[in-house]
Design a protein around this motif. Structure first.
Motif, PDB file in Angstrom:
ATOM      1  N   TYR A 176      -4.660   7.492  -5.438  1.00 19.85           N
ATOM      2  CA  TYR A 176      -3.363   7.155  -4.828  1.00 19.85           C
ATOM      3  C   TYR A 176      -3.179   5.662  -4.591  1.00 19.85           C
ATOM      4  CZ  TYR A 176      -6.770   7.139  -1.093  1.00 19.85           C
ATOM      5  OH  TYR A 176      -7.898   6.884  -0.371  1.00 19.85           O
TER       6      TYR A 176
ATOM      7  N   PHE B 257      -0.766   8.786   7.359  1.00 15.30           N
ATOM      8  CA  PHE B 257       0.346   8.377   6.501  1.00 15.30           C
ATOM      9  C   PHE B 257       0.802   9.540   5.645  1.00 15.30           C
ATOM     10  CE2 PHE B 257      -2.957   5.076   6.761  1.00 15.30           C
ATOM     11  CZ  PHE B 257      -2.272   4.099   7.471  1.00 15.30           C
ATOM     12  N   ILE B 258       2.089   9.514   5.320  1.00 17.45           N
ATOM     13  CA  ILE B 258       2.591  10.437   4.306  1.00 17.45           C
ATOM     14  C   ILE B 258       2.285   9.816   2.946  1.00 17.45           C
ATOM     15  CG2 ILE B 258       4.691  11.407   3.268  1.00 17.45           C
ATOM     16  CD1 ILE B 258       5.840  11.695   6.035  1.00 17.45           C
TER      17      ILE B 258
ATOM     18  N   PRO C 259     -12.690   6.025   6.914  1.00 15.59           N
ATOM     19  CA  PRO C 259     -11.545   6.780   6.392  1.00 15.59           C
ATOM     20  C   PRO C 259     -11.963   8.090   5.718  1.00 15.59           C
ATOM     21  CG  PRO C 259     -11.287   4.466   5.912  1.00 15.59           C
ATOM     22  CD  PRO C 259     -12.692   4.645   6.433  1.00 15.59           C
TER      23      PRO C 259
ATOM     24  N   SER D 197       2.462   8.339  -0.576  1.00 13.87           N
ATOM     25  CA  SER D 197       3.554   7.592  -1.190  1.00 13.87           C
ATOM     26  C   SER D 197       3.128   7.260  -2.631  1.00 13.87           C
ATOM     27  CB  SER D 197       3.754   6.324  -0.339  1.00 13.87           C
ATOM     28  OG  SER D 197       4.512   5.347  -0.962  1.00 13.87           O
TER      29      SER D 197
ATOM     30  N   GLN E 233      -9.435  10.541   4.899  1.00 21.88           N
ATOM     31  CA  GLN E 233      -8.264  10.805   4.024  1.00 21.88           C
ATOM     32  C   GLN E 233      -7.797  12.259   4.039  1.00 21.88           C
ATOM     33  OE1 GLN E 233      -7.065   8.089   3.479  1.00 21.88           O
ATOM     34  NE2 GLN E 233      -8.565   6.584   2.868  1.00 21.88           N
TER      35      GLN E 233
ATOM     36  N   THR F  69     -13.538  -2.366   5.873  1.00 20.05           N
ATOM     37  CA  THR F  69     -13.537  -0.924   6.001  1.00 20.05           C
ATOM     38  C   THR F  69     -14.748  -0.327   5.291  1.00 20.05           C
ATOM     39  OG1 THR F  69     -11.119  -0.953   5.880  1.00 20.05           O
ATOM     40  CG2 THR F  69     -12.165   1.118   5.543  1.00 20.05           C
TER      41      THR F  69
ATOM     42  N   ASP G 290      -8.658   7.040   8.673  1.00 20.53           N
ATOM     43  CA  ASP G 290      -7.357   7.031   7.991  1.00 20.53           C
ATOM     44  C   ASP G 290      -7.153   8.407   7.365  1.00 20.53           C
ATOM     45  OD1 ASP G 290      -7.137   4.316   8.478  1.00 20.53           O
ATOM     46  OD2 ASP G 290      -7.516   3.697   6.408  1.00 20.53           O
TER      47      ASP G 290
ATOM     48  N   ARG H 202       2.568   5.227  -5.749  1.00 21.14           N
ATOM     49  CA  ARG H 202       2.511   3.787  -5.995  1.00 21.14           C
ATOM     50  C   ARG H 202       2.433   3.524  -7.488  1.00 21.14           C
ATOM     51  NH1 ARG H 202       5.067   1.900  -3.673  1.00 21.14           N
ATOM     52  NH2 ARG H 202       4.278  -0.168  -3.215  1.00 21.14           N
TER      53      ARG H 202
ATOM     54  N   ILE I 151      -4.298  10.898   4.935  1.00 20.67           N
ATOM     55  CA  ILE I 151      -3.070  11.000   4.140  1.00 20.67           C
ATOM     56  C   ILE I 151      -2.635  12.465   4.148  1.00 20.67           C
ATOM     57  CG2 ILE I 151      -2.083  10.799   1.819  1.00 20.67           C
ATOM     58  CD1 ILE I 151      -4.040   8.528   1.266  1.00 20.67           C
TER      59      ILE I 151
ATOM     60  N   VAL J 203       0.810  -1.219   0.000  1.00 18.13           N
ATOM     61  CA  VAL J 203       0.000   0.000   0.000  1.00 18.13           C
ATOM     62  C   VAL J 203       0.848   1.277   0.000  1.00 18.13           C
ATOM     63  CG1 VAL J 203      -0.413   0.320   2.494  1.00 18.13           C
ATOM     64  CG2 VAL J 203      -2.218   0.835   0.853  1.00 18.13           C
ATOM     65  N   ARG J 204       2.021   1.204   0.611  1.00  9.39           N
ATOM     66  CA  ARG J 204       2.989   2.313   0.543  1.00  9.39           C
ATOM     67  C   ARG J 204       4.358   1.728   0.233  1.00  9.39           C
ATOM     68  NH1 ARG J 204      -0.796   3.468   4.104  1.00  9.39           N
ATOM     69  NH2 ARG J 204       0.085   1.997   5.563  1.00  9.39           N
TER      70      ARG J 204
ATOM     71  N   GLN K  15     -12.574  -4.567   1.534  1.00 12.27           N
ATOM     72  CA  GLN K  15     -11.959  -3.256   1.302  1.00 12.27           C
ATOM     73  C   GLN K  15     -12.988  -2.153   1.346  1.00 12.27           C
ATOM     74  OE1 GLN K  15      -9.071  -2.352   1.487  1.00 12.27           O
ATOM     75  NE2 GLN K  15      -7.821  -4.130   1.067  1.00 12.27           N
TER      76      GLN K  15
HETATM   77  N1  SAH Z   1     -10.099   0.089   1.654  1.00 14.98           N
HETATM   78  C1  SAH Z   1      -9.690   0.944   2.659  1.00 14.98           C
HETATM   79  C2  SAH Z   1      -8.242   1.334   2.667  1.00 14.98           C
HETATM   80  C3  SAH Z   1      -7.200   0.359   2.450  1.00 14.98           C
HETATM   81  S1  SAH Z   1      -5.600   1.029   2.401  1.00 14.98           S
HETATM   82  C4  SAH Z   1     -10.449   2.216   2.489  1.00 14.98           C
HETATM   83  O1  SAH Z   1     -10.701   2.663   1.395  1.00 14.98           O
HETATM   84  O2  SAH Z   1     -10.727   2.794   3.487  1.00 14.98           O
HETATM   85  C5  SAH Z   1      -5.450   1.722   4.037  1.00 14.98           C
HETATM   86  C6  SAH Z   1      -5.096   3.158   4.056  1.00 14.98           C
HETATM   87  O3  SAH Z   1      -3.807   3.362   3.514  1.00 14.98           O
HETATM   88  C7  SAH Z   1      -5.983   4.075   3.237  1.00 14.98           C
HETATM   89  O4  SAH Z   1      -7.163   4.401   3.893  1.00 14.98           O
HETATM   90  C8  SAH Z   1      -5.093   5.277   3.044  1.00 14.98           C
HETATM   91  O5  SAH Z   1      -5.221   6.191   4.110  1.00 14.98           O
HETATM   92  C9  SAH Z   1      -3.691   4.689   3.068  1.00 14.98           C
HETATM   93  N2  SAH Z   1      -3.089   4.708   1.746  1.00 14.98           N
HETATM   94  C10 SAH Z   1      -3.482   4.030   0.651  1.00 14.98           C
HETATM   95  N3  SAH Z   1      -2.678   4.315  -0.388  1.00 14.98           N
HETATM   96  C11 SAH Z   1      -1.752   5.192   0.056  1.00 14.98           C
HETATM   97  C12 SAH Z   1      -0.651   5.864  -0.552  1.00 14.98           C
HETATM   98  N4  SAH Z   1      -0.358   5.708  -1.829  1.00 14.98           N
HETATM   99  N5  SAH Z   1       0.103   6.695   0.224  1.00 14.98           N
HETATM  100  C13 SAH Z   1      -0.204   6.860   1.529  1.00 14.98           C
HETATM  101  N6  SAH Z   1      -1.225   6.262   2.141  1.00 14.98           N
HETATM  102  C14 SAH Z   1      -2.009   5.433   1.424  1.00 14.98           C
END
Ligand code: SAH
Ligand code: SF4
Ligand code: F3S
Length: 457
Positions: free
Chosen positions: A170, A342-343, A271, A345, A273, A244, A311, A347, A313, A52-53, A208
């Motif tokens: 993201y 989270f910072i 979440p 990232s 975000q 989630t 969650d 992908r 970002i 995920v990151r 998810q």
């Molecule tokens: N399905 C869940 C999330 C799964 S990923 C949802 O949609 O709520 C878990 C968390 O990782 C996400 O909610 C997001 O905050 C974080 N995340 C996902 N991709 C990311 C990225 N590229 N950079 C940083 N954080 C990320």
């Protein structure tokens, strides 16, 4: 090779989905005669990965490097890499290391026990299983003869769907977990009934994006709200959770369920975000803050005192200081009990890779610290409100032993998921999985301390 070498060790990264897959894999392997062993002793060294990151992805490569060390010393040992990085990198793992002999994707966990047997018997040197399945891939459900059904006694997770169709700008998850596939509601219910019959009291429905359960072409006409009501009715289920939830798909019927189902825990991970509409739109989240805050009000309207977690970002491409201040403001306004932050990232393959301007790493780091400081303040204040109240705690495991020796601290969780530590007699036996009435005495930074009101032993 003797039967004694048929040992495995699993290292798990990532979300509950992966934890649940690893739990299943461990049970399925044991049902085929494999035994769990410490990392330095096991023959099959399994890694269940998260991409995920960038950070968890890099951790996988360094772990493969470390495990190679055991394989070089003993040629019967080998590495198996599965989950989200495996889906992403595929056979690339074979190029990274001669000792990786199995790569399995996220829809292929069910085939792993048989593949490990084949590798163990020397029928094949290397296997890659990376296909996505059309429908929800059912795995044989193994209830243990004795002992707990998951790593936490009395608790279990049930998968209700796989994959994700949202493609947030993201996020790599839709690429590594595939399209959304709902499981049939009858399958979900029969697993829930079997678990309840096996002493499970706390159940978490997993996906998810559980709010869009049933909305894909695999759905059987049952909505998520309908599924919740049916699961909540299963005798023995004292606590029901789900994760989630995507704010864009949270239906009024699911909100109402929080008012109607007493065993649906008064807590929701929702979440957010970001708190800026501009950033939410760039992320492709499909809601704005008016919608999000409306959901919060509606939830608290039907279930006063409901706790919310989230969650977040920081440093998404284009995020300005003003956007970030809106996130801080929203976090304070909602009063999240806790959050994962989270910072951003980059992908591979996601839309935001091409979005600019990128936020400077130091700026993002500083925003993360400010956000986490605010969260610490909110968490402490929320925990403080619990002091003096009574709650029911599901005991998980002993935490630490007091110097005196006759008292032992047990760690458990209340209905909202708060960690509660409780001193109990050291000779009280194994209390894992028991529900205990507790009066909260003090609040620590991230947990509570309480005393037992009744006697579970
Ligand atoms: N399905 C869940 C999330 C799964 S990923 C949802 O949609 O709520 C878990 C968390 O990782 C996400 O909610 C997001 O905050 C974080 N995340 C996902 N991709 C990311 C990225 N590229 N950079 C940083 N954080 C990320
Ligand atoms: Fe990723 Fe968005 Fe799907 Fe969650 S809903 S898994 S953040 S794409
Ligand atoms: Fe990570 Fe895969 Fe879960 S990327 S967050 S383990 S779905």
């Amino acid at each position: 090779m003797t039967q004694d070498n048929k040992t495995f060790h699993i290292t798990t990264f990532g979300c509950q989905m992966n934890v649940h897959d690893s739990d299943w894999l461990a049970r399925a392997l044991m049902a085929r005669g494999w035994r769990a062993a410490p990392e330095d002793e096991a023959t099959a060294l399994i890694i269940n990965t998260c991409s995920v990151r960038d950070k968890p992805e890099q951790k996988v490569y360094s772990l493969v490097g470390r495990l190679e060390h055991y394989c070089r010393k003993d040629s019967s040992k080998f590495v198996a890499v599965g989950g989200c990085v495996a889906q992403q990198v595929g056979q690339g793992f074979f190029e990274r290391s001669d000792h990786v002999r199995l790569v399995f994707g996220t829809d292929q966990t069910g085939q792993v026990p048989e593949s490990l047997d084949r590798l163990y018997r020397g029928e094949t040197q290397r296997l890659a299983m990376l296909d996505f399945e059309e429908g929800f891939k059912l795995r044989k459900f193994h209830l243990p003869e004795d002992g707990p059904v998951s790593h936490l006694p009395g608790q279990a997770f049930v998968n209700i769907m796989q994959g994700c169709d949202n493609f947030c700008a993201y996020c790599i998850v839709p690429y590594v977990r595939g399209r959304q596939k709902s499981r049939s509601s009858e399958d979900v219910l029969s697993e829930v009934r079997a678990l309840a019959g096996h002493g499970v009291r706390e159940l978490t429905l997993l996906g998810q994006n559980v709010n869009s359960f049933g909305l894909d072409k695999q759905g059987d006409g049952t909505s998520f709200a309908q599924l919740l009501f049916r699961v909540a009715e299963v005798p023995g289920i004292r606590r029901l959770r789900f994760t989630t939830s995507h704010p864009k798909d949270l239906a009024p019927e699911v909100i109402n369920a929080f008012g109607e189902l007493s065993n649906l825990c008064p807590t929701l991970h929702l979440p957010m975000q970001a708190g800026s509409d501009r950033i939410l739109s760039a992320m492709g989240r499909g809601y704005d803050m008016t919608r999000y805050l409306g959901l919060v009000d509606a939830l608290r309207g039907v279930r006063p005192g409901m706790t919310l977690t989230t969650d977040l970002i920081v440093g998404f491409p284009g995020e300005t200081e003003d956007d970030f201040l809106e996130t801080l403001e929203a976090v304070r306004h909602v009063g999240f009990e806790s959050s994962f932050s989270f910072i951003y990232s980059d992908r591979p393959g996601t839309r935001s890779v091409r979005m600019t301007p990128k936020v400077d790493r130091d700026v993002a780091q500083e925003r993360l610290l400010r956000l986490q400081a605010l969260q610490d303040e909110l968490t402490a204040a929320a925990l403080q409100t619990q002091v003096g109240t009574e709650s029911e705690v599901l005991l998980e495991s002993p935490s630490k032993k007091q110097d005196g020796g006759d008292v032992m601290f047990w760690r458990g969780r209340d209905a909202c998921g708060r960690v509660v530590n409780i001193p109990l007699p050291a000779d009280g036996g194994d209390l894992a999985g028991q529900l205990l009435a507790v009066r909260i005495q003090t609040a620590k930074k991230h947990s509570l301390v309480g005393e037992a009101v009744g006697k579970p032993w």
